[in-house]
Design a protein around this motif. Structure first.
Motif, PDB file in Angstrom:
ATOM      1  N   VAL A  93      76.612  11.126  47.290  1.00 38.96           N
ATOM      2  CA  VAL A  93      76.192  10.647  48.613  1.00 38.96           C
ATOM      3  C   VAL A  93      74.903  11.357  49.033  1.00 38.96           C
ATOM      4  O   VAL A  93      73.991  10.735  49.598  1.00 38.96           O
ATOM      5  CB  VAL A  93      77.306  10.865  49.661  1.00 38.96           C
ATOM      6  CG1 VAL A  93      76.826  10.463  51.048  1.00 38.96           C
ATOM      7  CG2 VAL A  93      78.556  10.075  49.285  1.00 38.96           C
ATOM      8  N   GLU A  94      74.820  12.647  48.725  1.00 40.56           N
ATOM      9  CA  GLU A  94      73.599  13.391  49.066  1.00 40.56           C
ATOM     10  C   GLU A  94      72.385  12.781  48.357  1.00 40.56           C
ATOM     11  O   GLU A  94      71.351  12.528  48.983  1.00 40.56           O
ATOM     12  CB  GLU A  94      73.779  14.860  48.676  1.00 40.56           C
ATOM     13  CG  GLU A  94      72.576  15.728  49.033  1.00 40.56           C
ATOM     14  CD  GLU A  94      72.751  17.158  48.556  1.00 40.56           C
ATOM     15  OE1 GLU A  94      73.493  17.397  47.578  1.00 40.56           O
ATOM     16  OE2 GLU A  94      72.122  18.047  49.152  1.00 40.56           O
ATOM     17  N   ARG A  95      72.542  12.532  47.072  1.00 40.43           N
ATOM     18  CA  ARG A  95      71.432  11.902  46.331  1.00 40.43           C
ATOM     19  C   ARG A  95      71.074  10.563  46.961  1.00 40.43           C
ATOM     20  O   ARG A  95      69.885  10.221  47.087  1.00 40.43           O
ATOM     21  CB  ARG A  95      71.839  11.685  44.866  1.00 40.43           C
ATOM     22  CG  ARG A  95      71.696  12.918  44.000  1.00 40.43           C
ATOM     23  CD  ARG A  95      71.860  12.583  42.519  1.00 40.43           C
ATOM     24  NE  ARG A  95      73.248  12.305  42.152  1.00 40.43           N
ATOM     25  CZ  ARG A  95      74.129  13.248  41.787  1.00 40.43           C
ATOM     26  NH1 ARG A  95      73.764  14.516  41.733  1.00 40.43           N
ATOM     27  NH2 ARG A  95      75.367  12.919  41.465  1.00 40.43           N
ATOM     28  N   ALA A  96      72.075   9.811  47.355  1.00 37.80           N
ATOM     29  CA  ALA A  96      71.829   8.481  47.928  1.00 37.80           C
ATOM     30  C   ALA A  96      71.070   8.593  49.251  1.00 37.80           C
ATOM     31  O   ALA A  96      70.178   7.788  49.535  1.00 37.80           O
ATOM     32  CB  ALA A  96      73.157   7.757  48.122  1.00 37.80           C
ATOM     33  N   ILE A  97      71.410   9.578  50.065  1.00 38.56           N
ATOM     34  CA  ILE A  97      70.707   9.744  51.349  1.00 38.56           C
ATOM     35  C   ILE A  97      69.239  10.103  51.112  1.00 38.56           C
ATOM     36  O   ILE A  97      68.342   9.604  51.799  1.00 38.56           O
ATOM     37  CB  ILE A  97      71.416  10.807  52.215  1.00 38.56           C
ATOM     38  CG1 ILE A  97      72.794  10.286  52.653  1.00 38.56           C
ATOM     39  CG2 ILE A  97      70.573  11.159  53.438  1.00 38.56           C
ATOM     40  CD1 ILE A  97      73.650  11.323  53.372  1.00 38.56           C
ATOM     41  N   TYR A  98      68.991  10.939  50.111  1.00 41.66           N
ATOM     42  CA  TYR A  98      67.595  11.321  49.838  1.00 41.66           C
ATOM     43  C   TYR A  98      66.747  10.119  49.442  1.00 41.66           C
ATOM     44  O   TYR A  98      65.525  10.134  49.633  1.00 41.66           O
ATOM     45  CB  TYR A  98      67.532  12.398  48.746  1.00 41.66           C
ATOM     46  CG  TYR A  98      67.663  13.811  49.262  1.00 41.66           C
ATOM     47  CD1 TYR A  98      66.681  14.367  50.090  1.00 41.66           C
ATOM     48  CD2 TYR A  98      68.751  14.602  48.918  1.00 41.66           C
ATOM     49  CE1 TYR A  98      66.796  15.670  50.558  1.00 41.66           C
ATOM     50  CE2 TYR A  98      68.876  15.901  49.385  1.00 41.66           C
ATOM     51  CZ  TYR A  98      67.889  16.434  50.200  1.00 41.66           C
ATOM     52  OH  TYR A  98      68.013  17.725  50.673  1.00 41.66           O
ATOM     53  N   THR A  99      67.372   9.066  48.894  1.00 44.34           N
ATOM     54  CA  THR A  99      66.566   7.911  48.491  1.00 44.34           C
ATOM     55  C   THR A  99      65.950   7.209  49.696  1.00 44.34           C
ATOM     56  O   THR A  99      65.026   6.418  49.538  1.00 44.34           O
ATOM     57  CB  THR A  99      67.397   6.879  47.690  1.00 44.34           C
ATOM     58  OG1 THR A  99      68.388   6.292  48.553  1.00 44.34           O
ATOM     59  CG2 THR A  99      68.053   7.512  46.470  1.00 44.34           C
ATOM     60  N   LEU A 100      66.443   7.482  50.907  1.00 45.30           N
ATOM     61  CA  LEU A 100      65.867   6.870  52.104  1.00 45.30           C
ATOM     62  C   LEU A 100      64.470   7.413  52.380  1.00 45.30           C
ATOM     63  O   LEU A 100      63.664   6.754  53.041  1.00 45.30           O
ATOM     64  CB  LEU A 100      66.757   7.132  53.328  1.00 45.30           C
ATOM     65  CG  LEU A 100      68.174   6.561  53.299  1.00 45.30           C
ATOM     66  CD1 LEU A 100      68.923   7.002  54.534  1.00 45.30           C
ATOM     67  CD2 LEU A 100      68.136   5.043  53.188  1.00 45.30           C
ATOM     68  N   GLY A 101      64.194   8.625  51.903  1.00 40.04           N
ATOM     69  CA  GLY A 101      62.910   9.256  52.191  1.00 40.04           C
ATOM     70  C   GLY A 101      62.900   9.876  53.572  1.00 40.04           C
ATOM     71  O   GLY A 101      63.786   9.624  54.403  1.00 40.04           O
ATOM     72  N   ALA A 155      70.906   1.486  57.617  1.00 37.00           N
ATOM     73  CA  ALA A 155      70.556   2.676  56.829  1.00 37.00           C
ATOM     74  C   ALA A 155      71.731   3.105  55.955  1.00 37.00           C
ATOM     75  O   ALA A 155      71.560   3.470  54.785  1.00 37.00           O
ATOM     76  CB  ALA A 155      70.128   3.811  57.763  1.00 37.00           C
ATOM     77  N   ALA A 156      72.942   3.035  56.524  1.00 32.26           N
ATOM     78  CA  ALA A 156      74.131   3.403  55.747  1.00 32.26           C
ATOM     79  C   ALA A 156      74.336   2.433  54.588  1.00 32.26           C
ATOM     80  O   ALA A 156      74.798   2.823  53.504  1.00 32.26           O
ATOM     81  CB  ALA A 156      75.358   3.428  56.649  1.00 32.26           C
ATOM     82  N   GLU A 157      73.986   1.167  54.795  1.00 37.97           N
ATOM     83  CA  GLU A 157      74.103   0.194  53.701  1.00 37.97           C
ATOM     84  C   GLU A 157      73.105   0.507  52.587  1.00 37.97           C
ATOM     85  O   GLU A 157      73.397   0.283  51.405  1.00 37.97           O
ATOM     86  CB  GLU A 157      73.906  -1.224  54.243  1.00 37.97           C
ATOM     87  CG  GLU A 157      75.123  -1.718  55.027  1.00 37.97           C
ATOM     88  CD  GLU A 157      74.876  -3.025  55.765  1.00 37.97           C
ATOM     89  OE1 GLU A 157      73.687  -3.410  55.905  1.00 37.97           O
ATOM     90  OE2 GLU A 157      75.862  -3.631  56.232  1.00 37.97           O
ATOM     91  N   GLN A 158      71.931   1.024  52.968  1.00 35.77           N
ATOM     92  CA  GLN A 158      70.978   1.450  51.933  1.00 35.77           C
ATOM     93  C   GLN A 158      71.535   2.640  51.161  1.00 35.77           C
ATOM     94  O   GLN A 158      71.382   2.732  49.942  1.00 35.77           O
ATOM     95  CB  GLN A 158      69.639   1.831  52.570  1.00 35.77           C
ATOM     96  CG  GLN A 158      68.855   0.666  53.139  1.00 35.77           C
ATOM     97  CD  GLN A 158      67.537   1.140  53.743  1.00 35.77           C
ATOM     98  OE1 GLN A 158      66.701   1.719  53.068  1.00 35.77           O
ATOM     99  NE2 GLN A 158      67.365   0.917  55.031  1.00 35.77           N
ATOM    100  N   VAL A 159      72.157   3.564  51.879  1.00 34.57           N
ATOM    101  CA  VAL A 159      72.800   4.702  51.214  1.00 34.57           C
ATOM    102  C   VAL A 159      73.899   4.189  50.282  1.00 34.57           C
ATOM    103  O   VAL A 159      74.013   4.627  49.130  1.00 34.57           O
ATOM    104  CB  VAL A 159      73.380   5.683  52.255  1.00 34.57           C
ATOM    105  CG1 VAL A 159      74.214   6.767  51.579  1.00 34.57           C
ATOM    106  CG2 VAL A 159      72.256   6.306  53.080  1.00 34.57           C
ATOM    107  N   ALA A 160      74.671   3.227  50.772  1.00 39.12           N
ATOM    108  CA  ALA A 160      75.772   2.690  49.970  1.00 39.12           C
ATOM    109  C   ALA A 160      75.260   1.995  48.715  1.00 39.12           C
ATOM    110  O   ALA A 160      75.884   2.081  47.649  1.00 39.12           O
ATOM    111  CB  ALA A 160      76.596   1.714  50.814  1.00 39.12           C
TER     112      ALA A 160
END
Ligand SMILES: [Zn+2]
Length: 172
Positions: A93-101, A155-160
């Motif tokens: 999940v941490e890696r996924a959040i970082y993809t948001l920039g 934003a959460a869907e982008q993380v997902a």
């Protein structure tokens, strides 16, 4: 000065302790568990152990909370499979959040004072927002203007989506 308040602030004394403490949501005598009764925000990703949800009424797009699929209270109550997977899922999940920039650090919080269903919060500290380092981020999150729930969910869907590329969602 990193607090999101103007000085002067005064230290106040804590009130008298309340013992026994009132039941939390999902505890006997308390309100029903919002997660188990579907009152919580709908999951944007889930597998057999975890579900990932957007916040409601928050100020930090990219913030998510992760809940166990089982109604258990704390780390000490998690089934072995979930306890062993916890580090792995948090890292994903941490890696996924970082993809948001635009993320300085990803903070992980576990309180458990509101509901008795295991869940943790992952909050992105905006890049360069140094006054929100350490324990100040939840305070800033509280006072910053809320963003629309649709933006939080988007934003959460982008993380997902990023999480799902690493751990495909699957039914329980
Ligand atoms: Zn529950």
């Amino acid at each position: 000065m990193t607090l999101p308040y103007e000085e002067p602030l005064a230290v106040r004394q804590p009130g008298p302790r309340v013992v026994p403490e009132p039941p939390r949501r999902g505890e006997p005598g308390g309100e029903p568990c919002g997660i188990c009764t579907g009152q919580a925000s709908a999951a944007v990703w889930s597998d057999d152990l975890w579900s990932l949800h957007p916040p409601v009424g928050g100020s930090l797009p990219g913030a998510v909370w992760l809940a166990s699929r089982d109604h258990v209270d704390s780390f000490r109550d998690l089934p072995d499979a979930a306890a062993k997977d916890f580090g792995s899922i948090i890292a994903a999940v941490e890696r996924a959040i970082y993809t948001l920039g635009d993320v300085g650090r990803v903070h992980l919080y576990r309180w458990g004072d509101g509901g008795a269903h295991f869940h943790v919060w992952l909050l992105p500290r905006p890049l360069g927002m140094l006054e929100a380092r350490n324990m100040m981020l939840p305070l800033w999150e509280d006072v910053l203007p809320s963003v629309p729930d649709e933006a939080l969910r988007s934003a959460a869907e982008q993380v997902a989506a990023a999480l799902g590329a690493e751990r495909p969602p699957r039914p329980r």
